[in-house]
Write a protein that holds these residues in place. Structure first.
Motif, PDB file in Angstrom:
ATOM      1  N   LEU A  86     -47.953  20.277  -6.428  1.00 32.62           N
ATOM      2  CA  LEU A  86     -48.417  21.656  -6.404  1.00 32.62           C
ATOM      3  C   LEU A  86     -47.520  22.534  -5.791  1.00 32.62           C
ATOM      4  O   LEU A  86     -47.466  23.740  -6.314  1.00 32.62           O
ATOM      5  N   ALA A  87     -46.747  22.150  -4.927  1.00 29.18           N
ATOM      6  CA  ALA A  87     -45.928  23.245  -4.340  1.00 29.18           C
ATOM      7  C   ALA A  87     -44.784  22.415  -3.374  1.00 29.18           C
ATOM      8  O   ALA A  87     -44.988  21.138  -3.223  1.00 29.18           O
ATOM      9  N   ILE A  88     -43.748  23.237  -3.395  1.00 28.80           N
ATOM     10  CA  ILE A  88     -42.512  22.814  -2.449  1.00 28.80           C
ATOM     11  C   ILE A  88     -42.473  23.581  -1.481  1.00 28.80           C
ATOM     12  O   ILE A  88     -42.264  24.895  -1.634  1.00 28.80           O
ATOM     13  N   ARG A  89     -42.243  22.928  -0.007  1.00 27.25           N
ATOM     14  CA  ARG A  89     -41.662  23.901   1.257  1.00 27.25           C
ATOM     15  C   ARG A  89     -40.311  23.560   1.288  1.00 27.25           C
ATOM     16  O   ARG A  89     -40.050  22.649   1.819  1.00 27.25           O
ATOM     17  N   ARG A  90     -39.506  24.514   1.168  1.00 28.91           N
ATOM     18  CA  ARG A  90     -37.886  24.406   1.397  1.00 28.91           C
ATOM     19  C   ARG A  90     -37.937  24.268   2.980  1.00 28.91           C
ATOM     20  O   ARG A  90     -38.546  24.617   3.824  1.00 28.91           O
ATOM     21  N   LEU A  91     -36.698  23.906   3.162  1.00 25.37           N
ATOM     22  CA  LEU A  91     -36.387  23.538   4.683  1.00 25.37           C
ATOM     23  C   LEU A  91     -36.396  24.858   5.403  1.00 25.37           C
ATOM     24  O   LEU A  91     -36.600  24.954   6.623  1.00 25.37           O
ATOM     25  N   ASP A  92     -35.970  26.096   4.731  1.00 24.42           N
ATOM     26  CA  ASP A  92     -35.899  27.381   5.251  1.00 24.42           C
ATOM     27  C   ASP A  92     -37.503  27.934   5.702  1.00 24.42           C
ATOM     28  O   ASP A  92     -37.551  29.023   5.965  1.00 24.42           O
ATOM     29  N   GLY A  93     -38.312  27.277   5.119  1.00 22.59           N
ATOM     30  CA  GLY A  93     -40.013  27.783   5.074  1.00 22.59           C
ATOM     31  C   GLY A  93     -40.329  28.459   4.029  1.00 22.59           C
ATOM     32  O   GLY A  93     -41.518  28.733   3.742  1.00 22.59           O
ATOM     33  N   ASN A  94     -39.319  28.696   2.994  1.00 27.15           N
ATOM     34  CA  ASN A  94     -39.803  29.381   1.672  1.00 27.15           C
ATOM     35  C   ASN A  94     -40.738  28.297   0.880  1.00 27.15           C
ATOM     36  O   ASN A  94     -40.484  27.089   0.688  1.00 27.15           O
ATOM     37  N   LEU A  95     -42.056  28.969   0.477  1.00 26.31           N
ATOM     38  CA  LEU A  95     -42.949  28.232  -0.386  1.00 26.31           C
ATOM     39  C   LEU A  95     -42.663  28.504  -1.858  1.00 26.31           C
ATOM     40  O   LEU A  95     -42.827  29.691  -2.250  1.00 26.31           O
ATOM     41  N   ILE A  96     -42.557  27.309  -2.501  1.00 29.30           N
ATOM     42  CA  ILE A  96     -42.584  27.473  -4.050  1.00 29.30           C
ATOM     43  C   ILE A  96     -43.851  26.944  -4.653  1.00 29.30           C
ATOM     44  O   ILE A  96     -44.163  25.796  -4.528  1.00 29.30           O
ATOM     45  N   GLY A  97     -44.963  27.852  -5.025  1.00 27.37           N
ATOM     46  CA  GLY A  97     -45.939  27.451  -5.558  1.00 27.37           C
ATOM     47  C   GLY A  97     -46.293  27.040  -7.071  1.00 27.37           C
ATOM     48  O   GLY A  97     -45.465  28.096  -7.873  1.00 27.37           O
ATOM     49  N   GLY A  98     -46.753  26.157  -7.381  1.00 24.52           N
ATOM     50  CA  GLY A  98     -46.585  25.792  -8.921  1.00 24.52           C
ATOM     51  C   GLY A  98     -45.015  25.596  -9.529  1.00 24.52           C
ATOM     52  O   GLY A  98     -44.913  26.431 -10.234  1.00 24.52           O
ATOM     53  N   PRO A  99     -44.319  24.850  -9.074  1.00 26.41           N
ATOM     54  CA  PRO A  99     -42.752  24.672  -9.432  1.00 26.41           C
ATOM     55  C   PRO A  99     -42.957  24.217 -10.853  1.00 26.41           C
ATOM     56  O   PRO A  99     -43.672  23.408 -11.295  1.00 26.41           O
ATOM     57  N   THR A 100     -41.729  24.666 -11.479  1.00 28.26           N
ATOM     58  CA  THR A 100     -41.678  24.177 -12.941  1.00 28.26           C
ATOM     59  C   THR A 100     -40.814  23.049 -12.998  1.00 28.26           C
ATOM     60  O   THR A 100     -40.436  22.527 -12.030  1.00 28.26           O
ATOM     61  N   GLY A 101     -40.382  22.662 -14.366  1.00 19.65           N
ATOM     62  CA  GLY A 101     -39.613  21.444 -14.652  1.00 19.65           C
ATOM     63  C   GLY A 101     -38.286  21.683 -14.229  1.00 19.65           C
ATOM     64  O   GLY A 101     -37.256  20.767 -13.696  1.00 19.65           O
ATOM     65  N   ASP A 102     -37.840  23.022 -14.027  1.00 17.51           N
ATOM     66  CA  ASP A 102     -36.286  23.405 -13.868  1.00 17.51           C
ATOM     67  C   ASP A 102     -36.267  23.609 -12.458  1.00 17.51           C
ATOM     68  O   ASP A 102     -35.091  23.940 -11.761  1.00 17.51           O
ATOM     69  N   THR A 103     -37.114  23.371 -11.507  1.00 15.16           N
ATOM     70  CA  THR A 103     -37.064  23.564 -10.077  1.00 15.16           C
ATOM     71  C   THR A 103     -36.065  22.107  -9.362  1.00 15.16           C
ATOM     72  O   THR A 103     -36.609  21.129  -9.719  1.00 15.16           O
ATOM     73  N   ILE A 104     -35.161  22.690  -8.626  1.00 15.03           N
ATOM     74  CA  ILE A 104     -34.435  21.432  -8.162  1.00 15.03           C
ATOM     75  C   ILE A 104     -34.886  20.956  -6.747  1.00 15.03           C
ATOM     76  O   ILE A 104     -35.343  21.733  -5.882  1.00 15.03           O
ATOM     77  N   LEU A 105     -34.868  19.727  -6.489  1.00 14.44           N
ATOM     78  CA  LEU A 105     -35.449  19.208  -5.415  1.00 14.44           C
ATOM     79  C   LEU A 105     -34.393  18.870  -4.488  1.00 14.44           C
ATOM     80  O   LEU A 105     -33.053  18.520  -4.777  1.00 14.44           O
ATOM     81  N   MET A 106     -34.552  19.595  -3.127  1.00 15.29           N
ATOM     82  CA  MET A 106     -33.232  19.750  -2.299  1.00 15.29           C
ATOM     83  C   MET A 106     -33.678  18.752  -1.019  1.00 15.29           C
ATOM     84  O   MET A 106     -34.912  18.586  -0.619  1.00 15.29           O
ATOM     85  N   SER A 107     -32.567  18.513  -0.312  1.00 14.76           N
ATOM     86  CA  SER A 107     -32.946  17.965   0.757  1.00 14.76           C
ATOM     87  C   SER A 107     -33.623  18.420   1.697  1.00 14.76           C
ATOM     88  O   SER A 107     -33.541  19.654   2.104  1.00 14.76           O
ATOM     89  N   GLY A 108     -34.581  18.137   2.654  1.00 11.79           N
ATOM     90  CA  GLY A 108     -35.615  18.606   3.461  1.00 11.79           C
ATOM     91  C   GLY A 108     -36.757  19.307   2.881  1.00 11.79           C
ATOM     92  O   GLY A 108     -37.495  19.724   3.534  1.00 11.79           O
ATOM     93  N   ASP A 109     -36.935  19.186   1.498  1.00 10.97           N
ATOM     94  CA  ASP A 109     -37.955  19.613   0.939  1.00 10.97           C
ATOM     95  C   ASP A 109     -39.150  19.012   1.271  1.00 10.97           C
ATOM     96  O   ASP A 109     -39.153  17.826   1.518  1.00 10.97           O
ATOM     97  N   THR A 110     -40.384  19.662   1.397  1.00 10.61           N
ATOM     98  CA  THR A 110     -41.589  19.039   1.414  1.00 10.61           C
ATOM     99  C   THR A 110     -42.494  19.254   0.233  1.00 10.61           C
ATOM    100  O   THR A 110     -42.565  20.388   0.120  1.00 10.61           O
ATOM    101  N   LEU A 111     -42.879  18.085  -0.351  1.00 14.61           N
ATOM    102  CA  LEU A 111     -43.303  18.016  -1.383  1.00 14.61           C
ATOM    103  C   LEU A 111     -45.071  18.073  -1.303  1.00 14.61           C
ATOM    104  O   LEU A 111     -45.473  17.199  -0.565  1.00 14.61           O
ATOM    105  N   ILE A 112     -45.742  19.047  -1.644  1.00 12.87           N
ATOM    106  CA  ILE A 112     -47.395  19.094  -1.505  1.00 12.87           C
ATOM    107  C   ILE A 112     -47.915  18.544  -2.902  1.00 12.87           C
ATOM    108  O   ILE A 112     -47.691  19.139  -3.832  1.00 12.87           O
TER     109      ILE A 112
END
Length: 354
Positions: free
Chosen positions: A299-325
């Motif tokens: 549903l969403a990805i919370r970056r390590l710096d606190g930035n929230l990506i709601g409704g990530p697309t297929g092009d969204t890159i998974l990064m170390s420290g990301d929190t996947l909701i």
């Protein structure tokens, strides 16, 4: 009146110990008198002291003069008073159940020392009871701390691990293992107490996640400045939820069903991407194929710096420290758990059947 059961038990221990020491002291006085003043052997002196203190009614071991008999009378009185005090305190301890309480306290202390990665609920009022109910339903390890004896008894009667103490004090928080805890929830009735609790917890364990209850907007801001990671105002939150129930009832029912419904089929969970055990770091969602592999929806990805990506697309890159909701059935989230690894180590609980 003592503030905690532990203090009562400790006082009984001290009283019995003091009585035992006093009895030994009286025995030494009696033995020394008969040996040094009356000139008896150590064996006769000790025997005379014992039968005198025990008031068994035996005769004199050796003849005594007037001075010796006066001392023996004083020795009998000291022994009766001392033994009577010990018997009185021991009887009180048995009747009040302090020995059983001592065993329970030792067991509780061992349990507290074994806790790690647990949650701490400060205050067992209506808010605290609801939090404990949710934690128990989720199967997480937690302990309740409250200064009121009745609240502690109520928590224990419901099967919760509870400790009686002041949550604003470092000493009390250390007793419930705050330095090893994952999260502390300050649900005390006073905003000032919640602020002190958060400050104390953060001082002992800076990495702990602190959740606090606030009654006013001013208290909410102060708690945030005091180090609380999240501050909840029952009045503000309750007002927002009531407005949502009036304006968007279906959405609210759906979200409530996912978060706390007793018969829900869908669950939400958060997962932390660790490059040490996650092979998908650096890949896009499309390439990782999490949806096709597990059926769970990101549903969403919370970056390590606190930035929230709601409704990530297929092009969204998974990064170390990301929190996947993520959202999915219990089985889907278990599958996702196997390849990502959740923030906490608890097992996802299966749906309940009413």
């Amino acid at each position: 009146m003592y503030s905690t059961l532990e203090e009562k038990y400790q006082r009984i221990q001290k009283d019995l110990m003091a009585g035992a020491i006093a009895l030994v002291f009286v025995f030494l006085i009696g033995t020394s008198w008969y040996r040094l003043v009356e000139g008896w052997s150590w064996e006769d002196a000790a025997y005379m002291t014992v039968i005198t203190l025990a008031t068994v009614g035996y005769g004199e071991t050796n003849p005594l003069g007037s001075r010796g008999r006066l001392f023996t009378i004083a020795l009998i009185l000291m022994g009766v008073v001392n033994i009577g005090y010990i018997v009185n305190r021991f009887t009180e301890a048995v009747i009040e159940g302090y020995f059983q309480e001592g065993i329970r306290l030792r067991q509780q202390r061992r349990l507290m020392e074994s806790l790690s990665g647990h949650y701490i609920i400060c205050g067992f009022s209506r808010t605290g009871r609801q939090i404990a109910k949710e934690f128990q339903a989720e199967g997480v390890s937690f302990v309740v701390i409250d200064s009121e004896f009745e609240s502690v008894q109520k928590a224990q009667s419901q099967g919760y691990t509870a400790y009686q103490g002041d949550a604003t004090l470092d000493e009390s928080l250390l007793k419930v293992g705050v330095e090893r805890a994952t999260c502390i929830v300050a649900a005390l009735p006073s905003d000032a107490e919640n602020l002190y609790t958060v400050l104390s917890a953060k001082t002992v364990n800076p990495a702990i996640r602190a959740i606090a209850r606030a009654s006013t907007e001013e208290a909410l801001q102060k708690l945030q400045r005091g180090g609380a990671d999240a501050v909840i105002s029952p009045y503000i939150t309750g007002g927002k939820r009531m407005a949502a129930a009036a304006l968007r009832p279906q959405i609210l029912d759906f979200v409530d069903g996912i978060l706390s419904g007793s018969d829900r089929q869908l669950y939400m969970e958060e997962f932390l991407l660790n490059p040490a055990n996650c092979p998908f770091v650096g890949q896009s969602l499309q390439k990782a194929k999490l949806r096709s592999q597990t059926g769970a929806l990101v549903l969403a990805i919370r970056r390590l710096d606190g930035n929230l990506i709601g409704g990530p697309t297929g092009d969204t890159i998974l990064m170390s420290g990301d929190t996947l909701i993520c959202m999915g059935t219990a089985e889907q989230l278990r599958s996702l758990n196997q390849i990502l690894g959740p923030i906490n180590s608890q097992q996802l609980r299966p749906p309940k059947n009413n």
